[in-house]
Design a protein around this motif. Structure first.
Motif, PDB file in Angstrom:
ATOM      1  N   UNK A   1       0.835  -1.201   0.000  1.00  0.00           N
ATOM      2  CA  UNK A   1       0.000   0.000   0.000  1.00  0.00           C
ATOM      3  C   UNK A   1       0.868   1.248   0.000  1.00  0.00           C
ATOM      4  N   UNK A   2       0.362   2.295  -0.678  1.00  0.00           N
ATOM      5  CA  UNK A   2       1.137   3.509  -0.871  1.00  0.00           C
ATOM      6  C   UNK A   2       0.225   4.733  -0.661  1.00  0.00           C
ATOM      7  N   UNK A   3       0.587   5.567   0.321  1.00  0.00           N
ATOM      8  CA  UNK A   3      -0.143   6.815   0.544  1.00  0.00           C
ATOM      9  C   UNK A   3       0.888   7.935   0.630  1.00  0.00           C
ATOM     10  N   UNK A   4       0.981   8.718  -0.435  1.00  0.00           N
ATOM     11  CA  UNK A   4       1.996   9.766  -0.549  1.00  0.00           C
ATOM     12  C   UNK A   4       1.770  10.876   0.471  1.00  0.00           C
ATOM     13  N   UNK A   5       0.552  11.393   0.523  1.00  0.00           N
ATOM     14  CA  UNK A   5       0.201  12.383   1.534  1.00  0.00           C
ATOM     15  C   UNK A   5       1.108  13.601   1.557  1.00  0.00           C
ATOM     16  N   UNK A   6       1.774  13.903   0.427  1.00  0.00           N
ATOM     17  CA  UNK A   6       2.655  15.070   0.314  1.00  0.00           C
ATOM     18  C   UNK A   6       3.674  15.131   1.453  1.00  0.00           C
ATOM     19  N   UNK A   7       4.237  13.974   1.799  1.00  0.00           N
ATOM     20  CA  UNK A   7       5.176  13.902   2.927  1.00  0.00           C
ATOM     21  C   UNK A   7       6.380  14.817   2.724  1.00  0.00           C
ATOM     22  N   UNK A   8       6.813  15.035   1.471  1.00  0.00           N
ATOM     23  CA  UNK A   8       7.997  15.840   1.187  1.00  0.00           C
ATOM     24  C   UNK A   8       7.664  17.286   0.831  1.00  0.00           C
ATOM     25  N   UNK A   9       6.367  17.644   0.901  1.00  0.00           N
ATOM     26  CA  UNK A   9       5.890  19.005   0.635  1.00  0.00           C
ATOM     27  C   UNK A   9       6.240  19.482  -0.774  1.00  0.00           C
ATOM     28  N   UNK A  10       6.383  18.530  -1.690  1.00  0.00           N
ATOM     29  CA  UNK A  10       6.682  18.889  -3.079  1.00  0.00           C
ATOM     30  C   UNK A  10       5.463  18.750  -3.979  1.00  0.00           C
ATOM     31  N   UNK A  11       4.380  18.162  -3.467  1.00  0.00           N
ATOM     32  CA  UNK A  11       3.158  17.931  -4.259  1.00  0.00           C
ATOM     33  C   UNK A  11       3.481  17.226  -5.557  1.00  0.00           C
ATOM     34  N   UNK A  12       4.357  16.223  -5.462  1.00  0.00           N
ATOM     35  CA  UNK A  12       4.803  15.503  -6.653  1.00  0.00           C
ATOM     36  C   UNK A  12       4.848  14.006  -6.365  1.00  0.00           C
ATOM     37  N   UNK A  13       3.702  13.331  -6.434  1.00  0.00           N
ATOM     38  CA  UNK A  13       3.686  11.889  -6.143  1.00  0.00           C
ATOM     39  C   UNK A  13       4.531  11.114  -7.146  1.00  0.00           C
ATOM     40  N   UNK A  14       5.427  10.257  -6.671  1.00  0.00           N
ATOM     41  CA  UNK A  14       6.363   9.583  -7.570  1.00  0.00           C
ATOM     42  C   UNK A  14       5.775   8.327  -8.209  1.00  0.00           C
ATOM     43  N   UNK A  15       6.487   7.860  -9.216  1.00  0.00           N
ATOM     44  CA  UNK A  15       6.199   6.584  -9.861  1.00  0.00           C
ATOM     45  C   UNK A  15       7.479   5.757  -9.847  1.00  0.00           C
ATOM     46  N   UNK A  16       7.336   4.451  -9.653  1.00  0.00           N
ATOM     47  CA  UNK A  16       8.493   3.565  -9.568  1.00  0.00           C
ATOM     48  C   UNK A  16       8.029   2.137  -9.793  1.00  0.00           C
ATOM     49  N   UNK A  17       8.975   1.215  -9.883  1.00  0.00           N
ATOM     50  CA  UNK A  17       8.645  -0.184 -10.157  1.00  0.00           C
ATOM     51  C   UNK A  17       8.667  -1.021  -8.882  1.00  0.00           C
ATOM     52  N   UNK A  18       7.934  -2.125  -8.919  1.00  0.00           N
ATOM     53  CA  UNK A  18       7.909  -3.073  -7.818  1.00  0.00           C
ATOM     54  C   UNK A  18       8.130  -4.477  -8.377  1.00  0.00           C
ATOM     55  N   UNK A  19       8.958  -5.271  -7.678  1.00  0.00           N
ATOM     56  CA  UNK A  19       9.288  -6.627  -8.110  1.00  0.00           C
ATOM     57  C   UNK A  19       8.975  -7.624  -6.996  1.00  0.00           C
ATOM     58  N   UNK A  20       8.800  -8.870  -7.396  1.00  0.00           N
ATOM     59  CA  UNK A  20       8.699  -9.954  -6.417  1.00  0.00           C
ATOM     60  C   UNK A  20       9.594 -11.092  -6.885  1.00  0.00           C
ATOM     61  N   UNK A  21      10.542 -11.446  -6.048  1.00  0.00           N
ATOM     62  CA  UNK A  21      11.504 -12.512  -6.341  1.00  0.00           C
ATOM     63  C   UNK A  21      12.131 -12.368  -7.724  1.00  0.00           C
ATOM     64  N   UNK A  22      12.531 -11.152  -8.067  1.00  0.00           N
ATOM     65  CA  UNK A  22      13.209 -10.911  -9.333  1.00  0.00           C
ATOM     66  C   UNK A  22      12.299 -10.798 -10.533  1.00  0.00           C
ATOM     67  N   UNK A  23      10.986 -10.786 -10.323  1.00  0.00           N
ATOM     68  CA  UNK A  23      10.020 -10.660 -11.422  1.00  0.00           C
ATOM     69  C   UNK A  23       9.306  -9.312 -11.325  1.00  0.00           C
ATOM     70  N   UNK A  24       9.005  -8.721 -12.496  1.00  0.00           N
ATOM     71  CA  UNK A  24       8.236  -7.476 -12.522  1.00  0.00           C
ATOM     72  C   UNK A  24       6.846  -7.715 -11.952  1.00  0.00           C
TER      73      UNK A  24
END
Length: 567
Positions: free
Chosen positions: A93-116
Motif C-alpha cells: 500500500x502507498x499513501x503519498x500524503x505530500x510527505x515531502x511538501x513537493x506535491x509531486x507523487x512519484x512513480x516507480x517499479x515493484x518486483x517480487x523474487x526478481x520478477x516485474x
C-alpha cells in the motif's frame, strides 16, 4: 531458487511457516488495529532509508500516517521468510500524503523474487494498493522497490503477506502469478476484510449503475464449504439483480486497452427461499457468446464459477437469464485477476548459495543487499555482474573498498566467476585454496588487504588465471614460479616482506647453521596507488622502453651496491 534465498532475510524477519506478516512502514514497535490485525514497524530493517510522516489533512488510518522512503541504491527489498511452495497473498500500500511538501507523487517499479510486479503510480492524496496471489519459490520471498525516474524516490506505507489455503485459486499454475484487478462485494454497504475474511482479502462495495437493484439475503447462515476459494459469508449476504428477465447484468471490471489474460471468480447465492413456481437460471456471456453452463444459485450455500479468458477494453461480460427462468440473474461477489507472464526461476542456486556465505561473513557491510541479485536485469546488485542466461550466472564480484574485515568464506560454488576484485579492504587470514580452483577465473585482485601465509599452490597451477594482484599483504613463503611470467612483478607482490624470490632464499642459514623461515609482517599499510592492471594492451615501444629502463636501473643499483661495499 528453492531454499537458497536465506542470505536475504534478517534475524528479525524470520517468521514461522504459515505466519501472516503486517509491516507499518516508517513506524516502530507493535500495535493492534481496529480490525484485530497486529502491525509491526520496520525501523530496524534498513540503515539507508528515511521514515517520514504524511502531511495530508484527510482522515486516514493510523497505518497510512507514516511511510518509508528509499533514496539510495537501484532497488531496496523487504524479505519475508515463508516455506517454499506456500500460496501467498501479498499486498503493498502507498499513501503519498505530500510527505515531502513537493506535491509531486512519484512513480516507480515493484518486483517480487526478481520478477516485474507493477509500475506503482501514486496519488497526491489517495491510497493506492497492489495485490497478487503467488506461489513462493524459496524459503524467502522478496518484495523490492526500484527507482525508475530521477528524483522520484520509491516509498511504501504498508506491506502485508497472508498465507492462503493450498487448495485456493487451484487453477493458478505456480509458474505464473495473479495480479488483482478488482474484488467486489455487490450490494455491500462497507468494505469486508479480516476478521470477517479469514484470509484478509479486501472486498470493496460495488458502484451500482442504473437499473441495478441491491437485495439482501434472508439466510441466517450461508455455507461456503463447497466454494474452493472460501468467500466470507459477509460478501454473500447481499447481491445485485435486475427487474426483468429480458435484461442482463453487465459487469465492467475495467479491462485495459491491450489484451490481457484474465482469471475471474464469480460467487452466487440465492437471497430467498424460492417456491415451486419460481426458478432462477442464467449463463455468463463474453462478447454476447455464452461461456458457462446454466448457473442456479443455491439458497443458504454458494456456487463459485471460474472463467479464464483474454480481454481488452472492448470486451463485454454479462449475465443473461435462460429461457424459462422466472427470475432475472443475480451476483453476490466477484474477483478479477490478470495472469502474469511466465515467472523467472531466478539466479542460479549455486551462485545464490555462494553470495549467502559472503554476506554472512561480511554482514556489517553487505547485510542490506537483498532480493534476487541478478533479476530483473536492469536492477542487478551494483557489486556483481551477471550473464544473460535464462537462469543467470554471476560472473564478477567487485567488492573493492567495501570496508570488509575478517576471513574469506568458502564461495567455491560460484564456479562461473571470471573476475574477483577484493582490493583495499581489511580481509585477513590465508588466501583460500578454492580461489585457484575456480574453473573460469581470469582476474584476481587481492591487493591492499591483510592476507597472510603462502600463496596457495592451486593458484600457481591455474593456467587460466591471467591477472593476479597481491601487493600490500602479509604473505610469506617463496614466490611461485608462475608469477615470474607477469610483468611488474615487484608491484604485484610489494608490501609482502615475507615473500621470497626463490625457495633457497626463503630458507636462510643462521649463524648456528640452522634453517630459519621468513616471518610475515604483522600488518600492512594500505597503498594509495592504483593497482596494476595486467593484460592491458600496451604499445610495443612502451614495452621496449620499460625493458631498457629496467636494465639500466638494475645495473645502476648493482654499481651502487658495489661502491658501498668497496667503501
Amino acid at each position: 531458487m528453492a531454499g537458497c534465498l536465506a542470505f536475504l532475510f534478517l534475524a528479525f524477519l524470520a517468521f514461522s511457516a504459515n505466519a501472516d506478516v503486517s509491516f507499518d512502514c516508517g513506524a516502530s514497535g507493535f500495535y493492534t488495529d481496529e480490525n484485530s490485525i497486529v502491525w509491526m514497524g520496520d525501523e530496524d530493517l534498513f540503515k539507508e532509508s528515511q521514515a517520514e510522516v504524511v502531511q495530508s489533512s484527510n482522515t486516514i488510518s493510523h497505518v497510512m500516517s507514516t511511510l518509508r522512503v528509499f533514496t539510495t541504491r537501484k532497488k531496496n527489498c523487504y524479505s519475508i521468510s515463508e516455506g517454499s511452495g506456500s500460496l501467498l497473498l501479498v499486498r503493498a500500500s502507498f499513501f503519498y500524503g505530500n510527505y515531502d511538501k513537493r506535491s509531486s507523487p512519484p512513480s516507480f517499479d515493484m518486483h517480487i523474487d526478481g520478477n516485474d510486479w507493477a509500475t506503482v503510480k501514486t496519488s497526491l492524496d489517495q491510497l493506492v494498493y497492489y495485490e497478487l496471489v503467488y506461489v513462493s519459490k524459496g524459503d524467502t520471498t522478496s518484495i523490492c522497490l526500484a527507482q525508475t525516474q530521477p528524483k522520484q524516490f520509491p516509498f511504501i506505507s504498508a506491506l502485508e503477506v497472508r498465507n492462503l489455503d493450498s487448495k485456493m485459486y487451484s487453477y493458478l499454475d505456480p509458474k505464473y502469478a495473479l495480479f488483482l484487478r478488482t474484488r467486489v462485494a455487490y450490494g455491500a454497504k462497507e468494505t469486508v476484510r479480516f476478521p470477517d475474511d479469514a484470509y484478509d482479502r479486501i472486498w470493496v462495495p460495488a458502484v451500482v449503475g442504473s437499473g441495478i437493484t441491491s437485495v439482501a439475503s434472508d439466510a441466517i447462515i450461508i455455507d461456503v464449504d463447497n466454494a474452493p476459494d472460501y468467500p466470507p459469508q459477509e460478501v454473500l449476504q447481499n447481491a445485485i439483480t435486475i427487474s426483468s428477465t429480458s435484461d442482463s447484468i453487465s459487469l465492467k471490471p475495467g479491462f485495459p486497452d491491450q489484451e490481457v489474460s484474465v482469471y475471474m471468480n464469480l460467487y452466487f447465492s440465492e437471497v430467498t427461499q424460492l417456491d415451486t413456481t419460481q426458478n432462477r437460471s442464467f449463463k455468463a456471456y463474453i462478447d454476447n457468446k455464452p461461456v458457462s453452463d446454466p448457473i442456479i444459485p443455491p439458497y443458504g450455500e454458494v456456487t463459485e464459477m471460474f472463467i479464464n479468458f483474454t480481454a481488452s477494453s472492448n470486451t463485454s461480460f454479462s449475465l443473461v437469464a435462460n429461457p424459462g427462468s422466472t427470475l432475472p440473474p443475480l451476483v453476490n461477489a466477484m474477483e478479477v485477476f490478470y495472469i502474469s507472464d511466465r515467472l523467472a526461476d531466478g539466479t542460479n542456486i549455486k551462485d545464490v548459495e555462494g553470495l549467502s556465505e559472503i554476506q554472512k561473513a561480511f554482514s556489517n557491510a553487505l547485510q542490506e543487499w537483498s532480493g534476487d541479485p541478478c533479476l530483473p536485469s536492469p536492477y542487478t546488485w551494483e557489486w556483481i555482474s551477471c550473464s544473460n542466461d535464462t537462469i543467470p550466472r554471476i560472473t564478477a564480484l567487485d567488492l573493492s573498498s567495501f570496508d570488509l574485515s575478517g576471513e574469506l568464506p568458502d564461495f567455491s560454488s560460484m564456479d562461473a566467476l571470471v573476475t574477483i576484485d577484493l582490493q583495499n579492504n581489511s580481509i585477513n587470514g590465508p588466501i583460500p585454496d578454492f580461489l585457484g580452483a575456480l574453473p573460469n577465473l581470469k582476474e584476481l585482485n587481492l591487493a591492499d588487504n591483510s592476507f597472510s601465509g603462502p600463496i596457495p599452490p592451486s593458484i600457481s597451477t591455474n593456467k587460466n588465471l591471467k591477472l593476479v594482484d597481491l601487493h600490500n599483504n602479509s604473505l610469506s613463503g617463496p614466490i611461485p614460479d608462475f608469477l615470474g611470467a607477469f610483468p611488474y612483478l615487484e608491484e604485484l607482490v610489494s608490501g609482502n616482506p615475507g615473500l621470497c624470490v626463490s625457495s633457497k632464499s626463503c630458507k636462510p642459514t643462521s649463524t648456528d647453521g640452522s634453517k630459519s623461515s621468513p616471518t610475515p609482517s604483522s600488518s600492512s599499510e594500505k597503498s594509495n596507488k592504483l593497482p596494476i592492471i595486467l593484460g592491458t594492451t600496451i604499445p610495443s615501444s612502451m614495452i621496449s622502453s620499460a625493458i631498457v629502463a629496467f636494465i639500466l636501473h638494475h645495473r645502476r643499483k648493482k654499481a651502487a651496491i658495489a661502491a658501498i661495499t668497496a667503501g
